[in-house]
Design a protein around this motif. Structure first.
Motif, short mmCIF file in Angstrom:
data_model
loop_
_atom_site.label_atom_id
_atom_site.label_comp_id
_atom_site.label_asym_id
_atom_site.label_seq_id
_atom_site.Cartn_x
_atom_site.Cartn_y
_atom_site.Cartn_z
N PHE A 324 0.84 -1.20 0.00
CA PHE A 324 0.00 0.00 0.00
C PHE A 324 0.88 1.25 0.00
O PHE A 324 0.66 2.18 -0.78
N LEU A 325 1.89 1.26 0.86
CA LEU A 325 2.79 2.42 0.96
C LEU A 325 3.62 2.58 -0.32
O LEU A 325 3.85 3.70 -0.79
N GLN A 326 4.05 1.43 -0.89
CA GLN A 326 4.83 1.49 -2.13
C GLN A 326 4.00 2.10 -3.26
O GLN A 326 4.49 2.93 -4.03
N ALA A 327 2.74 1.70 -3.35
CA ALA A 327 1.86 2.26 -4.37
C ALA A 327 1.65 3.76 -4.14
O ALA A 327 1.61 4.54 -5.10
N GLY A 328 1.55 4.16 -2.87
CA GLY A 328 1.40 5.58 -2.56
C GLY A 328 2.60 6.39 -3.01
O GLY A 328 2.47 7.50 -3.54
#
Length: 478
Positions: A324-328
């Motif tokens: 999720f953080l990587q996509a953000g």
């Protein structure tokens, strides 16, 4: 937004660029294991009593658990259309950004995977510690608090290191742990129904007697059950790593069927073996049931089972949070350093380090259990917004490919369910709800000052870009 990736589904970073992307390792088996492993934590082994206490009767308790499975499946079907329409890492963040823009997308990331996600992971590790010591001590309270927290931090670091360096092995471990959880629940079910076949029917014969019809109690019961099923959303966060998105309907159907059967039959077994007074007042119900049917060996086994279950749950949650953080980071919702992917291991190294540090802080923080009890309404609110987003995107982007197009009944039912679950906690504990709402709204100025391109101070942009380049060199990532 400066530095935003805009690529299509073929590149899970979001942009047609030449950046390193994560390997597509997730098969049907892995997908089912991730969803089932995220849903099944310690709760079904330890505390179905919270529902029994509120509804008052065995039959109604079983019915609520079945209904919770049906409602969660409706939500999962709604997300099928969203996931096959936008098959990228990020889940809710991607859907909210497409439908409503960056602010809501940022808030979902900021709240669900930094604060709320950090709390959930910390509770998973702390619950592991609690039941780990039960295997070795008659009274786990004798273990110093610092020793328990040190154990949990060490296990957290070990798991996050495994996810960083061995992504394929991580999926195999999740498969194995999920199978163990399912086998442990299956044993509870077998013990309960053997008890029934031996003629012990007095506990279950109570049926609907003494059912409570208080709306507030029912609201709390539904909240507890749907929170127990909440992990169905986990795979949507890492869709960019699924080998073939045509597998998604099969993964969701298998996962939700398995979880519903295990939950409903396990709760039925608890009510067959344990009387209503025990169900209402007790905890560690799996250990009590096993102790009654097998003896002390059963109690020890389920202390181990709960430890392994919470560990598997925390592993799945950490894996999902890092994606999720990587996509953000790749989509400009978070600083670019979060989007870095290691060239050798194809894992989001910086995001995993952030998850490790955040989890360590929350584990060390103190008593975080009270905070999580009232935080679930924020999660349901964002789920409802995603369902609204599906309806919005049907009007805004009618030509967007939709391999799966669901009936309007599913998103509308998801919205109604989410609104109901958002309102109930305000009646029962408005002060904690106010705290979480304030924490959520505090993210709005952060978004406009630190994230949205033309509002960001030049010095912030320069420092962010410099740090991203520095982190990329140190972590061999881009």
């Amino acid at each position: 937004v400066a530095g935003v990736c805009t690529c299509g589904p073929s590149n899970n970073c979001g942009c047609g660029c030449a950046k390193v992307t994560m390997a597509k390792n997730i098969t049907v088996l892995h997908g089912v294991s991730i969803i089932v492993g995220t849903i099944i934590g310690a709760g079904i082994f330890v505390s179905p009593n919270s529902v029994s206490k509120r509804v008052g009767s065995p039959a109604m308790s079983i019915l609520i658990w079945f209904g919770g499975g049906v409602l969660s499946t409706i939500g999962a079907i709604t997300f099928l259309e969203l996931g096959t329409m936008l098959p990228q890492n990020g889940g809710q963040m991607v859907y909210l950004r497409k439908a409503f823009g960056g602010c809501l997308s940022f808030l979902s990331c900021y709240l669900l995977h930094v604060f709320l996600g950090g709390l959930r992971r910390a509770i998973g590790f702390l619950t592991f510690g609690k039941y780990f010591w039960e295997v070795f001590y008659d009274n786990p309270e004798d273990v110093p608090e610092w020793a328990n927290r040190l154990l949990c931090i060490g296990v957290c670091w070990t798991i996050l290191s495994l996810i960083m360096i061995y992504p394929e092995l991580t999926l195999k471990v999740i498969d194995a742990v999920t199978f163990f959880k399912m086998a442990s629940l299956a044993l509870i079910i077998i013990l309960g129904f053997v008890h029934l076949c031996q003629g012990h029917t007095s506990n279950i014969e109570v049926g609907f007697q003494n059912t409570s019809w208080k709306p507030q109690e029912w609201g709390e019961a539904w909240n507890s059950v749907l929170w127990a099923y909440n992990g169905w959303i986990s795979l949507s966060v890492m869709l960019g790593e699924v080998k073939d998105h045509r597998m998604l309907p099969r993964i969701v159907a298998i996962s939700m069927t398995i979880v519903m059967l295990l939950y409903v039959l396990a709760v039925t077994s608890y009510h067959i073996v344990l009387d209503m007074d025990t169900m209402k007042s007790g905890s560690a119900l799996a250990s009590k049931l096993a102790g009654k049917k097998i003896g002390q060996a059963g109690e020890v086994f389920y202390a181990i089972a709960v430890s392994v279950s919470t560990l598997g749950n925390a592993m799945c949650a950490s894996l999902a949070a890092s994606r999720f953080l990587q996509a953000g980071g790749r989509q400009g919702i978070l600083p670019g350093c979060f989007g870095l992917v290691n060239k050798r291991f194809k894992t989001p190294m910086f995001s995993l380090l952030f998850v490790m540090i955040a989890s360590t802080i929350f584990i060390s923080f103190g008593n975080v259990f009270r905070l999580i009890n009232t935080a679930s309404f924020t999660s349901f609110a964002f789920t409802s917004l995603c369902a609204v987003g599906l309806l919005v995107m049907r009007r805004k982007f009618p030509d967007l490919p939709r391999p799966v197009k669901v009936s309007l009944f599913y998103p509308i039912a998801t919205v109604v369910m989410g609104v109901y679950l958002f309102i109930i906690p305000w009646i029962t504990n408005w002060s904690m709800c106010l705290l979480w709402t304030g924490l959520t709204l505090a993210g709005v100025p952060i978004y406009f000052v630190c994230v949205r391109g033309h509002h960001r101070p030049e010095i912030f942009v320069s420092l962010s870009d410099s740090f991203t380049r520095f982190a990329g060199k140190i972590l061999n990532s881009e």
